[in-house]
Design a protein around this motif. Sequence first.
Motif, mmCIF file in Angstrom:
data_model
loop_
_atom_site.group_PDB
_atom_site.id
_atom_site.type_symbol
_atom_site.label_atom_id
_atom_site.label_comp_id
_atom_site.label_asym_id
_atom_site.label_seq_id
_atom_site.Cartn_x
_atom_site.Cartn_y
_atom_site.Cartn_z
ATOM 1 N N ALA A 188 0.757 -1.198 -0.190
ATOM 2 C CA ALA A 188 0.130 -0.084 -0.038
ATOM 3 C C ALA A 188 0.558 1.525 -0.105
ATOM 4 O O ALA A 188 0.714 2.404 -0.651
ATOM 5 N N TYR A 189 2.036 1.174 0.685
ATOM 6 C CA TYR A 189 2.881 2.351 0.859
ATOM 7 C C TYR A 189 4.412 1.907 1.091
ATOM 8 O O TYR A 189 3.997 0.304 1.824
ATOM 9 N N VAL A 190 5.224 2.482 0.879
ATOM 10 C CA VAL A 190 6.161 2.314 1.143
ATOM 11 C C VAL A 190 7.204 3.292 2.537
ATOM 12 O O VAL A 190 7.108 4.328 2.218
ATOM 13 N N VAL A 204 5.899 6.764 0.647
ATOM 14 C CA VAL A 204 5.560 7.074 -0.284
ATOM 15 C C VAL A 204 4.642 6.057 -0.676
ATOM 16 O O VAL A 204 4.779 4.521 -0.021
ATOM 17 N N THR A 205 3.335 6.684 -0.912
ATOM 18 C CA THR A 205 1.702 6.527 -1.026
ATOM 19 C C THR A 205 2.049 6.019 -2.546
ATOM 20 O O THR A 205 2.394 6.731 -3.759
ATOM 21 N N ARG A 206 0.779 5.072 -3.451
ATOM 22 C CA ARG A 206 0.391 5.352 -4.911
ATOM 23 C C ARG A 206 -0.199 6.670 -4.359
ATOM 24 O O ARG A 206 -0.403 7.245 -5.602
ATOM 25 N N GLY A 207 -1.185 7.707 -3.958
ATOM 26 C CA GLY A 207 -1.754 9.035 -4.344
ATOM 27 C C GLY A 207 -0.389 9.690 -4.155
ATOM 28 O O GLY A 207 -0.549 10.671 -5.169
ATOM 29 N N SER A 208 0.558 9.494 -3.308
ATOM 30 C CA SER A 208 1.907 10.747 -3.580
ATOM 31 C C SER A 208 2.008 10.350 -5.124
ATOM 32 O O SER A 208 2.157 11.936 -5.880
ATOM 33 N N LEU A 209 2.586 9.083 -5.465
ATOM 34 C CA LEU A 209 3.254 9.037 -6.370
ATOM 35 C C LEU A 209 2.533 10.116 -7.616
ATOM 36 O O LEU A 209 3.025 10.365 -8.423
#
Length: 380
Positions: A342-344, A357-362
């Motif tokens: 889901a995030y790192v 780092v989330t998919r959203g922040s990418l």
Amino acid sequence: MIKLENVEKKYSDGYVALKNINLECKEGEITVLIGPSGCGKSTTMKLINRLIHPTKGKVYINGKDISEVNPVELRRKIGYVIQHIGLFPHMTIAENVAVVPNLLNWEKEKTDRRINELMKLVGLDPQTYRNRYPKELSGGQQQRIGVIRAMAAEPPVILMDEAFSALDPISREQLQDELVELQKNIKKTIVFVTHYMDEALKIADKIVLMKDGEIVQEGSPEEILRHPANDFVKSFIGEKRLNLIQDIPTAAEVMKKKPVTTYPTRGLAESIKMMERRQVDSLIVVNQDNQLQGYISIYDVIRHFRDETKRVGDILERFSHTVGPDALLTEVTRMIDENKLAYVPVVNEEEKLLGIVTRGSLVGFLSDIYPSGDSGVVQQ
Ligand code: ADP
Ligand code: MG
């Protein structure tokens, strides 16, 4: 469609404004000539228009050597828009737009229809503006008339020499949008001169970079941005834009800086409340020194909830993956994808949490660099 073959232009004072230019502008495309002042852009346009003649080489339109075409004939097939508008001040807007149709002896009704249609196309109400004189219109409105006047008789070729340069930035952007929109329907062969890279990137199918009477590089906006031929092209693209495109961003640049955290000593009821309040389904656990300990998910909390002795530290799970702040975005994306994360978390050498780092922040980061729409403005 338009082809310049080994074209040289030496002006009568001996100045060589163009040195052996080879250029092709495809039918239905917008070719943008860009380069510093004096590099030969307008000279190129005037050659295509037969306002001046090459001292060497040939210019072809539709395979025909234009030196063999009657210049008046030729210019009727070419719409020409220049920076300083050049509307006839003593003619009304309608009369200005009608100049070429009248030369071609169009029927009055057909011309009138065309004028109204074109005025609507660029957002000027014909009823309101038709009978006004140029000086009764704003600069942006006059420039729009300049553009539609060039299009009035549906010439297959339109030359636009710094056509939007004299406008304020907002009108300029509007006209760029309108031109791109218009071109979707009319599919003319357009040669557009500018010295603004933003303008070129926005409207061009092909960008031709010129310097000192020579072509330095040509290609699609994408090709130019990804593979600038040399420092001159790079400086024209601009340092900032180049960095964003060529340097892959790092985790530190992309991460969300303030993830929701909790401590091992906290209770579970408290944790649920916090998740609820912050609208997240897991909390990152750090110690008093902000060192990463693990995470608790809402599912784990619910599973252990009845046991009042349990604290966050008892149920937390370790992260399988973390990255350093300098990890490249490509690497982080692959890690997220391959492991279905889901995030790192991003941690420094001391294991201190810097962000996640989330998919959203990418997505958020990418949309800042590559704004949606053509406006070049970051969407809010
Ligand atoms: P750009 O449109 O790229 O700014 P131009 O094509 O107008 O440049 O001019 C290219 C070069 O040719 C400039 O150095 C300019 O001074 C020169 N030049 C343009 N017109 C003439 C002319 N009629 N006689 C002599 N030199 C000219
Ligand atoms: Mg010029």
